[in-house]
Design a protein around this motif. Structure first.
Motif, mmCIF file in Angstrom:
data_model
loop_
_atom_site.group_PDB
_atom_site.id
_atom_site.type_symbol
_atom_site.label_atom_id
_atom_site.label_comp_id
_atom_site.label_asym_id
_atom_site.label_seq_id
_atom_site.Cartn_x
_atom_site.Cartn_y
_atom_site.Cartn_z
ATOM 1 N N GLY A 125 30.500 39.536 42.927
ATOM 2 C CA GLY A 125 31.330 38.467 42.380
ATOM 3 C C GLY A 125 32.797 38.832 42.231
ATOM 4 O O GLY A 125 33.542 38.123 41.542
ATOM 5 N N ILE A 126 33.221 39.910 42.866
ATOM 6 C CA ILE A 126 34.622 40.323 42.803
ATOM 7 C C ILE A 126 35.380 39.669 43.953
ATOM 8 O O ILE A 126 35.029 39.879 45.121
ATOM 9 C CB ILE A 126 34.759 41.850 42.898
ATOM 10 C CG1 ILE A 126 34.013 42.522 41.751
ATOM 11 C CG2 ILE A 126 36.228 42.270 42.899
ATOM 12 C CD1 ILE A 126 33.930 44.038 41.873
ATOM 13 N N PRO A 127 36.406 38.866 43.678
ATOM 14 C CA PRO A 127 37.185 38.276 44.762
ATOM 15 C C PRO A 127 37.934 39.357 45.534
ATOM 16 O O PRO A 127 38.571 40.227 44.935
ATOM 17 C CB PRO A 127 38.145 37.323 44.053
ATOM 18 C CG PRO A 127 38.191 37.787 42.636
ATOM 19 C CD PRO A 127 36.883 38.434 42.350
ATOM 20 N N VAL A 128 37.827 39.302 46.854
ATOM 21 C CA VAL A 128 38.423 40.322 47.719
ATOM 22 C C VAL A 128 39.443 39.686 48.650
ATOM 23 O O VAL A 128 39.185 38.647 49.265
ATOM 24 C CB VAL A 128 37.339 41.036 48.565
ATOM 25 C CG1 VAL A 128 37.980 42.046 49.519
ATOM 26 C CG2 VAL A 128 36.319 41.720 47.664
ATOM 27 N N LEU A 144 38.313 36.551 50.849
ATOM 28 C CA LEU A 144 38.873 35.211 50.692
ATOM 29 C C LEU A 144 39.988 34.933 51.674
ATOM 30 O O LEU A 144 40.186 33.797 52.106
ATOM 31 C CB LEU A 144 39.403 35.045 49.265
ATOM 32 C CG LEU A 144 38.364 35.131 48.152
ATOM 33 C CD1 LEU A 144 39.065 35.149 46.796
ATOM 34 C CD2 LEU A 144 37.387 33.973 48.236
ATOM 35 N N ALA A 145 40.766 35.959 52.010
ATOM 36 C CA ALA A 145 41.903 35.778 52.904
ATOM 37 C C ALA A 145 42.337 37.141 53.437
ATOM 38 O O ALA A 145 42.002 38.186 52.865
ATOM 39 C CB ALA A 145 43.072 35.112 52.175
ATOM 40 N N TRP A 289 45.765 36.459 41.697
ATOM 41 C CA TRP A 289 46.074 35.848 40.398
ATOM 42 C C TRP A 289 45.937 34.331 40.473
ATOM 43 O O TRP A 289 45.340 33.698 39.587
ATOM 44 C CB TRP A 289 47.489 36.232 39.966
ATOM 45 C CG TRP A 289 47.906 35.547 38.697
ATOM 46 C CD1 TRP A 289 47.588 35.915 37.413
ATOM 47 C CD2 TRP A 289 48.680 34.348 38.585
ATOM 48 N NE1 TRP A 289 48.118 35.023 36.505
ATOM 49 C CE2 TRP A 289 48.797 34.043 37.201
ATOM 50 C CE3 TRP A 289 49.292 33.501 39.513
ATOM 51 C CZ2 TRP A 289 49.502 32.934 36.733
ATOM 52 C CZ3 TRP A 289 49.985 32.393 39.047
ATOM 53 C CH2 TRP A 289 50.095 32.115 37.677
ATOM 54 N N LEU A 290 46.487 33.731 41.515
ATOM 55 C CA LEU A 290 46.382 32.280 41.685
ATOM 56 C C LEU A 290 44.924 31.846 41.798
ATOM 57 O O LEU A 290 44.533 30.799 41.271
ATOM 58 C CB LEU A 290 47.157 31.848 42.937
ATOM 59 C CG LEU A 290 48.674 31.798 42.806
ATOM 60 C CD1 LEU A 290 49.326 31.725 44.179
ATOM 61 C CD2 LEU A 290 49.104 30.620 41.948
ATOM 62 N N HIS A 291 44.127 32.637 42.490
ATOM 63 C CA HIS A 291 42.716 32.296 42.652
ATOM 64 C C HIS A 291 41.983 32.370 41.315
ATOM 65 O O HIS A 291 41.193 31.481 40.986
ATOM 66 C CB HIS A 291 42.073 33.239 43.660
ATOM 67 C CG HIS A 291 40.631 32.948 43.900
ATOM 68 N ND1 HIS A 291 40.191 31.824 44.561
ATOM 69 C CD2 HIS A 291 39.499 33.639 43.553
ATOM 70 C CE1 HIS A 291 38.875 31.823 44.623
ATOM 71 N NE2 HIS A 291 38.421 32.910 44.012
ATOM 72 N N ARG A 292 42.254 33.424 40.548
ATOM 73 C CA ARG A 292 41.605 33.558 39.251
ATOM 74 C C ARG A 292 42.064 32.466 38.281
ATOM 75 O O ARG A 292 41.263 31.923 37.511
ATOM 76 C CB ARG A 292 41.917 34.925 38.632
ATOM 77 C CG ARG A 292 41.458 36.147 39.391
ATOM 78 C CD ARG A 292 39.995 36.428 39.341
ATOM 79 N NE ARG A 292 39.357 36.219 38.070
ATOM 80 C CZ ARG A 292 38.205 36.798 37.715
ATOM 81 N NH1 ARG A 292 37.636 37.668 38.533
ATOM 82 N NH2 ARG A 292 37.638 36.530 36.571
ATOM 83 N N GLY A 295 42.141 28.654 41.114
ATOM 84 C CA GLY A 295 41.261 28.391 42.241
ATOM 85 C C GLY A 295 41.981 28.203 43.561
ATOM 86 O O GLY A 295 41.418 27.625 44.499
ATOM 87 N N ASN A 296 43.221 28.677 43.655
ATOM 88 C CA ASN A 296 43.997 28.488 44.894
ATOM 89 C C ASN A 296 43.614 29.502 45.968
ATOM 90 O O ASN A 296 43.106 30.582 45.689
ATOM 91 C CB ASN A 296 45.496 28.635 44.620
ATOM 92 C CG ASN A 296 46.034 27.555 43.715
ATOM 93 O OD1 ASN A 296 46.509 27.824 42.634
ATOM 94 N ND2 ASN A 296 45.952 26.304 44.161
ATOM 95 N N MET A 297 43.904 29.120 47.224
ATOM 96 C CA MET A 297 43.733 30.035 48.337
ATOM 97 C C MET A 297 44.700 29.627 49.440
ATOM 98 O O MET A 297 45.068 28.458 49.558
ATOM 99 C CB MET A 297 42.284 30.012 48.846
ATOM 100 C CG MET A 297 41.955 31.125 49.836
ATOM 101 S SD MET A 297 42.566 32.766 49.365
ATOM 102 C CE MET A 297 41.898 32.970 47.705
#
Length: 328
Positions: A125-128, A144-145, A289-292, A295-297
């Protein structure tokens, strides 16, 4: 009483100390330079960046600088570690996973060695977000990107510039065997260049050996009229080799540092390809930071490109002030 987040950050900083004992301290120093406080009031998340950098590689100092400045702005505890050996880099990523960081930034110079541990981070569950290398593998591993330069496109840009400059034979100096990005750069040059391209594999950890290898190649093949290095630290070394070999070959390079800018200014280097490493570090932290937070990507499933940007002697004066402060 210490908060759970503070304990977590302290434990992770100690765990990564073998490769980067000053990551948190430098981030705090960036925050102080920015005025002593973050620009936002979001939770104090912890992001880790683990790269394939070797010791003393100035390119990664610039990536790290960008990441630290974004972290200072975003109220993020930033932890940086690195190892040029892929297995040890994977171990550092595992350490970050074990400590349950809130976000992870990794490079995929040798994706086969990183695949399992990156998938493990995603499963946990760690965004990468991936940066710099591994563009083609990033999405497949669940990142994610990807933020960086398309190395094939950059290589083709170099090939076209060599055509414009009338070159006939290029020596592409590969300083790290097995690095997919390096191979893509040389392949891109070969794709667009109308002349011939030969790869020269050298030990990038031994600069005297790099110099002697390039010199020997130039002495044995007088048809080589341009040397293309794949990293800024190797450009000045190649220029020395050209001089020692009595060659007229023009040195051109990927990436920037202060010595490359000096070479552009004095003519010992013809042009450089800037992939803007500061942006790679800054945007990776900011995007997490934006994603956390919201929810941006970015990218829409495609890489977020920071290069290539070709720079020449005409750009040297402007670049000099940026390299002096460590952002280009």
């Amino acid at each position: 009483m210490r908060t759970k987040g503070a304990v977590l950050a302290a434990v992770l900083a100690l765990a990564l100390a073998g490769c980067s004992s000053t990551g948190g301290k430098r981030a705090e120093e960036e925050r102080e330079r920015a005025g002593g406080r973050a620009a936002v009031d979001t939770p104090r998340w912890t992001f880790a960046m683990v790269t394939h950098s070797g010791d003393g590689d100035t390119y990664w100092d610039i990536v790290r600088s960008g990441a630290e400045q974004a972290a200072a702005k975003d109220n993020v505890e930033f932890l940086y570690s690195h190892d040029k050996e892929a297995g040890r880099q994977a171990q550092l990523v595992q350490t970050a996973i074990d400590q349950k960081v809130d976000g992870l930034i990794v490079t995929l110079a040798k994706p086969e060695a990183m695949e399992a541990v990156v998938r493990k981070a995603v499963k946990a569950g760690i965004p990468v977000v991936t940066v710099n290398s591994g563009q083609d593998e990033s999405a497949g591993l669940g990142a994610l990107a990807h933020i960086g330069q398309d190395e094939s496109v950059a290589g083709e840009a170099v090939g076209r510039e060599l055509n414009e400059r009338g070159h006939a034979k290029a020596l592409c100096v590969v300083h790290e065997q097995g690095n997919v990005g390096h191979e893509e750069r040389c392949a891109g040059v070969r794709e667009a260049f109308e002349g011939k391209v030969e790869n020269l594999y050298v030990d990038g950890t031994n600069m005297p050996s790099v110099e002697s290898s390039v010199e020997a190649e130039l002495q044995s093949d007088r048809d080589v009229d341009t040397v293309v290095t794949l990293g800024a630290p190797f450009a000045a070394t190649a220029a020395k080799a050209v001089k020692r070999a009595g060659s007229d070959a023009e040195v051109n390079t990927f990436d920037l540092n202060a010595r490359v800018v000096e070479g552009l200014r004095d003519g010992t280097i013809g042009f450089a390809v800037d992939q803007q490493p500061y942006l790679q570090g800054y945007e990776a932290v900011d995007l997490l930071w934006l994603h956390r937070h919201n929810g941006n990507m970015l990218g829409g499933g495609r890489p977020v490109l920071t290069g290539p940007q070709l720079v020449t002697r005409e750009d040297a004066a402007d670049l000099e002030k940026y390299t002096e402060r460590g952002t280009r």
